[in-house]
Design a protein around this motif. Structure first.
Motif, mmCIF file in Angstrom:
data_model
loop_
_atom_site.group_PDB
_atom_site.id
_atom_site.type_symbol
_atom_site.label_atom_id
_atom_site.label_comp_id
_atom_site.label_asym_id
_atom_site.label_seq_id
_atom_site.Cartn_x
_atom_site.Cartn_y
_atom_site.Cartn_z
ATOM 1 N N MET A 263 73.510 -23.088 3.060
ATOM 2 C CA MET A 263 72.325 -22.599 2.336
ATOM 3 C C MET A 263 72.478 -21.106 2.103
ATOM 4 S SD MET A 263 69.161 -24.521 4.258
ATOM 5 C CE MET A 263 70.018 -24.529 5.809
ATOM 6 N N ASP A 264 72.224 -20.643 0.873
ATOM 7 C CA ASP A 264 72.354 -19.207 0.635
ATOM 8 C C ASP A 264 70.985 -18.532 0.698
ATOM 9 O OD1 ASP A 264 71.135 -19.758 -1.727
ATOM 10 O OD2 ASP A 264 72.784 -19.102 -3.011
ATOM 11 N N GLU A 265 70.977 -17.220 0.441
ATOM 12 C CA GLU A 265 69.790 -16.401 0.655
ATOM 13 C C GLU A 265 68.581 -16.851 -0.171
ATOM 14 O OE1 GLU A 265 68.204 -13.825 -1.123
ATOM 15 O OE2 GLU A 265 66.983 -13.266 0.636
ATOM 16 N N PRO A 266 68.734 -17.113 -1.471
ATOM 17 C CA PRO A 266 67.557 -17.576 -2.235
ATOM 18 C C PRO A 266 67.005 -18.886 -1.669
ATOM 19 C CG PRO A 266 69.321 -16.905 -3.720
ATOM 20 C CD PRO A 266 69.895 -16.861 -2.339
ATOM 21 N N CYS A 267 67.875 -19.750 -1.250
ATOM 22 C CA CYS A 267 67.431 -21.008 -0.653
ATOM 23 C C CYS A 267 66.726 -20.749 0.671
ATOM 24 C CB CYS A 267 68.628 -21.929 -0.463
ATOM 25 S SG CYS A 267 68.235 -23.405 0.485
ATOM 26 N N VAL A 271 62.897 -21.760 1.724
ATOM 27 C CA VAL A 271 62.700 -22.642 2.862
ATOM 28 C C VAL A 271 61.775 -22.000 3.895
ATOM 29 C CG1 VAL A 271 63.910 -23.539 4.895
ATOM 30 C CG2 VAL A 271 64.790 -24.023 2.595
ATOM 31 N N GLU A 272 61.956 -20.709 4.141
ATOM 32 C CA GLU A 272 61.109 -20.028 5.132
ATOM 33 C C GLU A 272 59.656 -20.016 4.675
ATOM 34 O OE1 GLU A 272 63.074 -20.250 7.971
ATOM 35 O OE2 GLU A 272 61.427 -18.895 8.419
ATOM 36 N N GLU A 374 68.224 -17.221 -12.033
ATOM 37 C CA GLU A 374 68.547 -17.237 -10.617
ATOM 38 C C GLU A 374 69.150 -18.591 -10.233
ATOM 39 O OE1 GLU A 374 66.689 -15.508 -6.448
ATOM 40 O OE2 GLU A 374 65.322 -16.483 -7.840
ATOM 41 N N VAL A 375 70.033 -18.552 -9.242
ATOM 42 C CA VAL A 375 70.634 -19.787 -8.747
ATOM 43 C C VAL A 375 70.538 -19.795 -7.226
ATOM 44 C CG1 VAL A 375 72.972 -18.825 -8.647
ATOM 45 C CG2 VAL A 375 72.673 -21.278 -8.866
ATOM 46 N N ALA A 376 70.262 -20.938 -6.662
ATOM 47 C CA ALA A 376 70.238 -21.105 -5.210
ATOM 48 C C ALA A 376 71.261 -22.157 -4.836
ATOM 49 C CB ALA A 376 68.849 -21.541 -4.753
ATOM 50 N N ASN A 377 71.974 -21.901 -3.738
ATOM 51 C CA ASN A 377 73.024 -22.836 -3.347
ATOM 52 C C ASN A 377 72.676 -23.519 -2.032
ATOM 53 O OD1 ASN A 377 75.363 -22.608 -5.295
ATOM 54 N ND2 ASN A 377 74.950 -20.450 -4.877
#
Lengths: 480, 480
Positions: A263-267, A271-272, A374-377
């Protein structure tokens, strides 16, 4: 994505088609009320919608065969449908098609723990297979995120994977046999209680063929004894590339975790906000799960810890009990729900050699800036199966198209580094027009000629998998 | 086994065919001297022999493509050949064919431990792949008994297995990509550095297709890190059925040894006479090997010991060091040599669900009495891959035919209990006429129509895999 015009000659004959289907199927198995067929207008790629001409919901292989025979004889396109959870539009209808749904093919037929298989009708859901096996101490390994809803029929069509596939393989590695209905209504049996095959491996060919060759109504699935225990750990890094490097080093070392999730930072941020899982604030988090006896677990954790420590993680959290384990998985399990709150997204599914993860993650970051989206991984890192989520606003004209263009660039990148367009979601309509990025003309031609054998008039799952123009040519050739 | 009459029109044009091949290949790559082509008259199924019209030994994919193009244009059958170790006659020539041998396609092209693959020309031998990987700490898992001689080309054609395939899978589970030459001379690339595929899984279809679809000249193979250690144990039982039951219980328990090998009393006797391995005198012996870290090994041995003890073995011998391990394997490794001294034999290759091992072993014993021929069983028990050896005297008229009839009965039995005609040797000519025991007419028809796509004039590896009459009909249809 362009879809072909419906065939007017079929639309005109709609009443006759429905009458013919009613002639061979129970009354409640044929649906043509537009209010009801609307429920089948899309799958999980909701950007594309089209209600079918009719829907049939058979209860047996024989009923599927009857429906197929009618459609085959009348030249009506057939769209097979599992639970409609495809993210690639694999079950998107056309206006001139009959949807054959597997919802009522929901019987468990046989459980044989001695020979380690379960035989089911393919409309059973993925999760229910493992549930019915639990009292026997066994489970079915492939576990797509949609496992609560998705069916074995869809899993076979898409060669589905899941978090645990790193250790246990994807559907094709766990499928032992299948009952298949062809467009003629003929029923064939491929494989069975034993994995080996003689002659050409048509079962392997069928698995992942996205409803292009036939409809699988029953299946023999390989089952496995439940491991004694499983333990996840969470590893945080201050760089996506270092996290990618950690995955590559774990794989290279020969330790084989059951899952390595990324999981990367945007994800992590999403999530938080959504689940308050207590994840560290950092550039990337890995969740690595190992399983086996207590000794095996301790041994594997020690080896993974040694590999991670060389790369100076900002956090290494090891679960010590079931509560710890739940807390570690909590954020990952809610990731897709959490992302949904951020707005519209498309979820990609490219696959790259694991050693290319650091490079690919960096390039995706650069492409994100270029496209201004933006992209989330969040993905199954251990087998290089990436799921970049591209965030956009569906209400702003042109954004869907920009997101799709960005997605296409990511998939081109995957192929460029030696990977592939899809790991588990399938080509569907989503990646149909990118197939020539991966395949030369002779490679694609060969695939389509193989389809000719199974579906000579190209009525099965139209406008999917193969570039529209190429598949139109095959259909035309068949009609002439 | 009947073989088709050679085509006189091709034999008449033999000089022109050789001249055409010489026109596109280096001088030393084309062999037509009958003294030399004689070396290619058979494979390891030596009961059948026939020298080819010519043999070509190309060094590159381009040269294979040139040879194929010439044969395709001139309508000459092509028999692909690895090292000629097929036990099923998979490389048996016809008098009117050109053998394309892979002997000189022996280059290792790339080793990538980060992404865990090796790329090779397919004429390299199976063992040499693991040897070249040894300094890197890696190995290639499939390990057929013939691994010293057999080639990767043959392994791919037959989807070869071996003792270690219980844990690591057979060739299809370890093949990531292939360069294939079609009958037109076209070259296609399937798969590559990453296992996933988009669209139809033609690579899976190719693997195990016995040279019916094309010739594989280069391959990406999955490589694995060498385990820390491995330890075999030997377990003796006073009944074949109880030994079979022990195998079934180990598999059911979820322990996954790397190998479970089975030898019965006739085999044990021959092995003792030949190799003095010090095996116990009993009805059946299992060799079970586990691997991993010292802790993992100890854990697995304890679990297997507990399972075996319930069945009251007459002997349980655990290796404590490398010498013990060698002693345990010594007899098994010499088994085929030892059997050779007993006289002529045919080695079968049926596969059954593991739970059916006890029943199948008992029925084979009964069939042995009926046919009046002795049978010895030595095989990969963990995946139900049986190799009954039928002993006979080739000099006594009628014995070969009786042995073949006995073999056919065993293979019918395998299919009857839910198994399959072949685990790893392939169908070849040996089981060609039994394919309709396993497959209904529509199933077989579909396989043959898929072959039509790749080899429309049926010039590739003639008279193998498909029943002679059926394949003759397809060839005829193509010519018309």
């Amino acid at each position: 994505m362009a879809m072909p015009q419906p065939d007017e000659r079929i639309l005109e004959r709609a009443p006759q088609i429905v009458t013919a289907l009613r002639g061979v199927l129970p009354e409640d198995a044929v649906i043509d009320d537009p209010q009801e067929t609307l429920a089948y207008e899309c799958d999980a790629l909701t950007a594309y919608r089209c209600a079918p001409l009719a829907v049939v919901l058979p209860r047996t292989t024989a009923e599927v065969a009857e429906a197929m025979r009618v459609c085959g004889v009348m030249g009506v396109p057939v769209v097979p449908r599992g639970a409609g959870t495809s993210l690639a539009g694999g079950a998107l209808p056309t206006a001139d098609c009959v949807v054959i749904g597997t919802a009522r093919l929901n019987q468990v037929l046989e459980i044989d723990t001695d020979n380690r298989f379960i035989r089911v009708q393919t409309g059973v859901t993925n999760l229910s297979v493992s549930e019915v096996l639990e009292p026997h101490g066994f489970f079915y390994a492939p576990d797509p995120s949609s496992q609560l809803a998705c069916t074995i029929a869809g899993n076979i069509a898409m060669n589905s994977g899941g978090a645990h596939c790193l250790k246990y393989g994807v559907t094709t590695n766990n499928l032992m046999g299948a009952t298949v209905v062809l467009t003629t209504g003929e029923i064939v049996e491929l494989g069975g209680a034993e994995l080996a095959s003689s002659g050409l491996d048509l079962l392997g060919l069928l698995c992942g063929s996205e409803g292009q060759l036939g409809i699988v109504t029953e299946a023999f699935l390989r089952i496995l004894p439940r491991p004694e225990g499983a333990r996840p750990m969470l590893i945080g890094f201050d760089s996506p590339e270092v996290a990618g490097e950690c995955v590559a080093r774990i794989i290279r070392s020969g330790v084989l975790p059951v899952a390595i999730e990324y999981m990367d930072e945007p994800c992590l941020r999403a999530v938080e906000d959504f689940a308050q899982a207590g994840y560290p604030k950092c550039a990337a988090v890995l969740i690595v799960e190992v399983e086996g006896s207590p000794d095996e677990i301790a041994d594997q954790i020690a080896r993974i810890r040694a590999i991670a420590d060389e790369l100076e993680p900002v956090e290494f959290r090891e679960s010590r009990n079931a509560d710890d384990a739940l807390a570690i998985w909590k954020g990952r399990k809610s990731a897709f729900g959490a992302m949904g709150r951020l707005g519209d997204y498309i979820c990609l599914d490219g696959t790259v050699p694991v050693g290319q993860l650091p490079h690919t993650l960096r390039r995706i970051g650069e492409l994100s800036k270029q496209h201004g989206l933006e992209v989330a991984n969040v993905f199954h890192a251990g087998d290089g199966n990436m799921h970049p989520l591209i965030l956009f606003n569906a209400n702003e004209p042109g954004q869907l198209e920009r997101a799709e263009a960005f997605g296409a660039d990511i998939l081109r990148l995957c192929v460029e580094v030696g990977g592939c367009l899809t790991g588990e979601h399938g080509v569907g309509v989503e990646k149909r027009d990118l197939m020539d990025v991966q395949y030369d003309a002779p490679d694609l031609a060969m695939q389509m000629e193989v389809k000719d054998v199974f579906d000579p008039t190209w009525i099965l799952n139209p406008a999917k998998v193969f570039p529209l123009q190429a598949s139109a040519a095959h259909r035309l050739k068949a009609v002439q």
